[in-house]
Motif scaffolding. Structure first.
Motif, PDB file in Angstrom:
ATOM      1  N   TYR A   1       5.869  24.709   0.186  1.00  0.00           N
ATOM      2  CA  TYR A   1       6.785  25.436   1.058  1.00  0.00           C
ATOM      3  C   TYR A   1       6.103  25.906   2.341  1.00  0.00           C
ATOM      4  O   TYR A   1       6.775  26.278   3.291  1.00  0.00           O
ATOM      5  N   ARG A   2       4.782  25.875   2.375  1.00  0.00           N
ATOM      6  CA  ARG A   2       4.031  26.281   3.564  1.00  0.00           C
ATOM      7  C   ARG A   2       3.692  25.111   4.477  1.00  0.00           C
ATOM      8  O   ARG A   2       3.173  25.308   5.570  1.00  0.00           O
ATOM      9  N   MET A   3       3.950  23.888   4.021  1.00  0.00           N
ATOM     10  CA  MET A   3       3.580  22.710   4.800  1.00  0.00           C
ATOM     11  C   MET A   3       4.374  22.646   6.104  1.00  0.00           C
ATOM     12  O   MET A   3       5.555  22.940   6.143  1.00  0.00           O
ATOM     13  N   GLN A   4       3.674  22.265   7.164  1.00  0.00           N
ATOM     14  CA  GLN A   4       4.276  22.108   8.485  1.00  0.00           C
ATOM     15  C   GLN A   4       4.526  20.622   8.763  1.00  0.00           C
ATOM     16  O   GLN A   4       3.859  19.755   8.184  1.00  0.00           O
ATOM     17  N   GLU A   5       5.447  20.334   9.682  1.00  0.00           N
ATOM     18  CA  GLU A   5       5.783  18.942   9.992  1.00  0.00           C
ATOM     19  C   GLU A   5       4.581  18.163  10.517  1.00  0.00           C
ATOM     20  O   GLU A   5       4.424  16.987  10.191  1.00  0.00           O
ATOM     21  N   ASN A   6       3.713  18.813  11.288  1.00  0.00           N
ATOM     22  CA  ASN A   6       2.541  18.099  11.800  1.00  0.00           C
ATOM     23  C   ASN A   6       1.584  17.704  10.670  1.00  0.00           C
ATOM     24  O   ASN A   6       0.929  16.668  10.738  1.00  0.00           O
ATOM     25  N   GLU A   7       1.512  18.504   9.608  1.00  0.00           N
ATOM     26  CA  GLU A   7       0.671  18.171   8.451  1.00  0.00           C
ATOM     27  C   GLU A   7       1.266  16.983   7.693  1.00  0.00           C
ATOM     28  O   GLU A   7       0.535  16.109   7.227  1.00  0.00           O
ATOM     29  N   LEU A   8       2.589  16.971   7.569  1.00  0.00           N
ATOM     30  CA  LEU A   8       3.272  15.856   6.910  1.00  0.00           C
ATOM     31  C   LEU A   8       3.043  14.568   7.700  1.00  0.00           C
ATOM     32  O   LEU A   8       2.682  13.535   7.139  1.00  0.00           O
ATOM     33  N   GLU A   9       3.212  14.652   8.996  1.00  0.00           N
ATOM     34  CA  GLU A   9       2.985  13.484   9.861  1.00  0.00           C
ATOM     35  C   GLU A   9       1.553  12.986   9.735  1.00  0.00           C
ATOM     36  O   GLU A   9       1.299  11.784   9.632  1.00  0.00           O
ATOM     37  N   SER A  10       0.607  13.895   9.712  1.00  0.00           N
ATOM     38  CA  SER A  10      -0.805  13.544   9.626  1.00  0.00           C
ATOM     39  C   SER A  10      -1.128  12.794   8.325  1.00  0.00           C
ATOM     40  O   SER A  10      -1.899  11.835   8.329  1.00  0.00           O
ATOM     41  N   ALA A  11      -0.531  13.231   7.215  1.00  0.00           N
ATOM     42  CA  ALA A  11      -0.772  12.571   5.926  1.00  0.00           C
ATOM     43  C   ALA A  11      -0.311  11.106   5.965  1.00  0.00           C
ATOM     44  O   ALA A  11      -0.976  10.222   5.418  1.00  0.00           O
ATOM     45  N   PHE A  12       0.812  10.846   6.634  1.00  0.00           N
ATOM     46  CA  PHE A  12       1.351   9.488   6.691  1.00  0.00           C
ATOM     47  C   PHE A  12       0.706   8.654   7.788  1.00  0.00           C
ATOM     48  O   PHE A  12       0.638   7.430   7.677  1.00  0.00           O
ATOM     49  N   ALA A  13       0.226   9.296   8.837  1.00  0.00           N
ATOM     50  CA  ALA A  13      -0.379   8.572   9.963  1.00  0.00           C
ATOM     51  C   ALA A  13      -1.631   7.807   9.550  1.00  0.00           C
ATOM     52  O   ALA A  13      -2.015   6.847  10.215  1.00  0.00           O
ATOM     53  N   GLN A  14      -2.242   8.195   8.457  1.00  0.00           N
ATOM     54  CA  GLN A  14      -3.414   7.473   7.952  1.00  0.00           C
ATOM     55  C   GLN A  14      -3.052   6.064   7.491  1.00  0.00           C
ATOM     56  O   GLN A  14      -3.919   5.220   7.312  1.00  0.00           O
ATOM     57  N   HIS A  15      -1.743   5.814   7.309  1.00  0.00           N
ATOM     58  CA  HIS A  15      -1.287   4.532   6.768  1.00  0.00           C
ATOM     59  C   HIS A  15      -0.489   3.710   7.777  1.00  0.00           C
ATOM     60  O   HIS A  15      -0.051   2.611   7.455  1.00  0.00           O
ATOM     61  N   GLY A  16      -0.289   4.245   8.977  1.00  0.00           N
ATOM     62  CA  GLY A  16       0.436   3.500  10.001  1.00  0.00           C
ATOM     63  C   GLY A  16       1.080   4.429  11.013  1.00  0.00           C
ATOM     64  O   GLY A  16       0.890   5.645  10.990  1.00  0.00           O
ATOM     65  N   GLU A  17       1.861   3.832  11.908  1.00  0.00           N
ATOM     66  CA  GLU A  17       2.497   4.583  12.990  1.00  0.00           C
ATOM     67  C   GLU A  17       3.711   5.352  12.482  1.00  0.00           C
ATOM     68  O   GLU A  17       4.634   4.780  11.919  1.00  0.00           O
TER      69      GLU A  17
END
Length: 89
Positions: A10-26
């Motif tokens: 519940y504390r996760m921010q959108e930029n953290e979510l984006e960062s987790a997926f950015a390791q695998h592509g655009e």
């Protein structure tokens, strides 16, 4: 490719979510769904990736993994149903 991500902290921010997926592509976008009344996270979100192969690789790599202290659920998002009953409080 639109990807559903559940069991988010519940504390996760959108930029953290984006960062987790950015390791695998655009990543085109990352959105955490908020409760309309409280403005707090509802514990799930969506990530849009421009490349289907990269999206599938991200799903494979991240589903069940610990992200920000929670084992997230990641799968391809199902198209939204329209015309269904709406919740009325």
């Amino acid at each position: 490719m639109n990807i559903f991500v559940g069991n988010l902290s519940y504390r996760m921010q959108e930029n953290e979510l984006e960062s987790a997926f950015a390791q695998h592509g655009e990543v085109q976008s990352a959105k955490i769904i908020l409760d309309r009344e409280t403005g707090r996270s509802r514990g799930f979100g969506f990530v849009e990736m421009s490349n289907v192969a990269e999206g599938k690789a991200a799903i494979e790599a991240l589903n069940g993994q610990d992200v920000a202290g929670r084992n997230i659920v990641v799968n391809e998002a199902k198209p939204r149903q329209s015309g269904g009953p709406r919740r009325r409080d």
